[in-house]
Write an enzyme that holds these catalytic residues in place. Structure first.
Site, mmCIF file in Angstrom:
data_model
loop_
_atom_site.group_PDB
_atom_site.id
_atom_site.type_symbol
_atom_site.label_atom_id
_atom_site.label_comp_id
_atom_site.label_asym_id
_atom_site.label_seq_id
_atom_site.Cartn_x
_atom_site.Cartn_y
_atom_site.Cartn_z
ATOM 1 N N CYS A 26 0.846 -1.202 0.000
ATOM 2 C CA CYS A 26 0.000 0.000 0.000
ATOM 3 C C CYS A 26 0.883 1.254 0.000
ATOM 4 O O CYS A 26 1.608 1.507 0.965
ATOM 5 C CB CYS A 26 -0.891 -0.041 1.239
ATOM 6 S SG CYS A 26 -1.976 1.366 1.406
ATOM 7 N N CYS B 5 -0.977 3.210 -6.535
ATOM 8 C CA CYS B 5 -1.924 2.779 -5.496
ATOM 9 C C CYS B 5 -2.280 1.350 -5.864
ATOM 10 O O CYS B 5 -2.571 1.061 -7.036
ATOM 11 C CB CYS B 5 -3.163 3.668 -5.494
ATOM 12 S SG CYS B 5 -4.511 3.023 -4.486
HETATM 13 N N1 DGL Z 1 -4.296 0.975 -1.620
HETATM 14 C C1 DGL Z 1 -3.713 2.101 -1.067
HETATM 15 C C2 DGL Z 1 -2.465 2.570 -1.779
HETATM 16 O O1 DGL Z 1 -1.795 1.765 -2.392
HETATM 17 C C3 DGL Z 1 -4.576 3.193 -0.487
HETATM 18 C C4 DGL Z 1 -5.994 3.337 -0.922
HETATM 19 C C5 DGL Z 1 -6.770 4.072 0.136
HETATM 20 O O2 DGL Z 1 -7.147 3.419 1.123
HETATM 21 O O3 DGL Z 1 -6.959 5.298 -0.005
HETATM 22 O O4 DGL Z 1 -2.108 3.706 -1.716
#
Ligand code: DGL
Length: 263
Positions: A71, A182
């Site tokens: 993430c 993301c």
């Molecule tokens: N999946 C996450 C990332 O890679 C964040 C998405 C979120 O919860 O805003 O940044």
């Protein structure tokens, strides 16, 4: 190393987990989706840092011997402090793939699809300064697209319009590289491809992160023995919904366990 813990705000990290499973089928994995706190993108870094710390503790208590944080938002907020807290723990994190995009661009323009928190982070500013000198970087936070992926990225007119609204301005400015910064966004690839065809390429770090997991977690002295690997999933959200979506994307049976949100 036999058991690794992987954490994300939601289903996004499954885009990296499926690469980890494909490249390293001998690894057992514990996946934690913090869906009760999703989205992380609009939150303050200190709060996300707290989530990362608590989830890591949870995963270590369940036997994780290394931690992977695909993430981007969680890494921007919490990777350094987690390394300080656990200096001996193997941890794999990531940064937006600005460097390979800046190297590959022919037009001198790259687009970065990301979250608000990642876009505002000092880690991101430093990346741009180090690797994108002389390149125009169009940073596009897309919280709506995180929610679209959480909803299973349905192939509908409304989905396509939402994706196009984020991508077209970058393409119109000449971006020939679209960095998926993301974890949720690789699941939008079927919606993105027709839009970018012949104009730009997607830069998806999932497979590079899985390779790094192999380098860090699978040192030869730690190669697992013969026991069958397991795959366990936890969510602070709705376990049935998570399981259905994860099964679809992982091509596997998934029975996630619900965990109350960690304080
Ligand atoms: N999946 C996450 C990332 O890679 C964040 C998405 C979120 O919860 O805003 O940044």
């Amino acid at each position: 190393m036999t058991v690794i813990g992987v954490l994300d705000s939601g289903v996004g990290g499954l885009s990296v987990l499926r690469e980890i499973h494909a490249q390293h089928p001998q690894l057992s994995t514990l996946y934690f989706a913090d869906q009760a706190h999703l989205p992380y993108g609009p939150r303050e870094p200190a709060q996300v840092r707290g989530f990362v710390k608590q989830i890591t503790r949870f995963l270590l208590d369940r036997g994780a011997q290394g931690i992977v944080i695909p993430c981007h938002t969680a890494c921007a907020a919490g990777l350094h402090s987690l390394r300080d807290l656990h200096p001996d723990l193997p941890i794999v994190g990531l940064e937006p793939a600005v460097k390979p995009a800046a190297i590959a661009t022919q037009t001198g323009v790259i687009g970065v699809l990301t979250t608000e928190a990642t876009a505002k982070s000092s880690m991101y500013a430093s990346l741009i300064e180090r690797f994108a000198q002389g390149v125009q970087v169009m940073t596009t936070p897309a919280p709506e697209l995180v929610l679209l992926a959480e909803a299973g990225a349905p192939d509908t007119d409304a989905s396509r319009a939402r994706v196009a609204a984020h991508i077209e301005p970058m393409l119109a400015a000449g971006a020939d590289q679209i960095v998926l910064a993301c974890t949720h966004f690789p699941f939008l690839t079927p919606l993105l491809r027709p839009l970018i065809a012949g104009r730009a390429v997607l830069v998806d770090p999932s497979s590079a992160v899985a390779r790094q997991v192999g380098r860090v977690m699978l040192r030869s002295s730690q190669l697992p023995g013969g026991s069958a690997p397991f795959r366990q999933y936890y969510t602070t959200g709705d376990a049935e919904r998570f399981s259905a979506l994860a099964a679809h994307w992982m091509g596997d049976t998934v029975r996630a366990e619900h965990i109350p949100p960690l304080p």
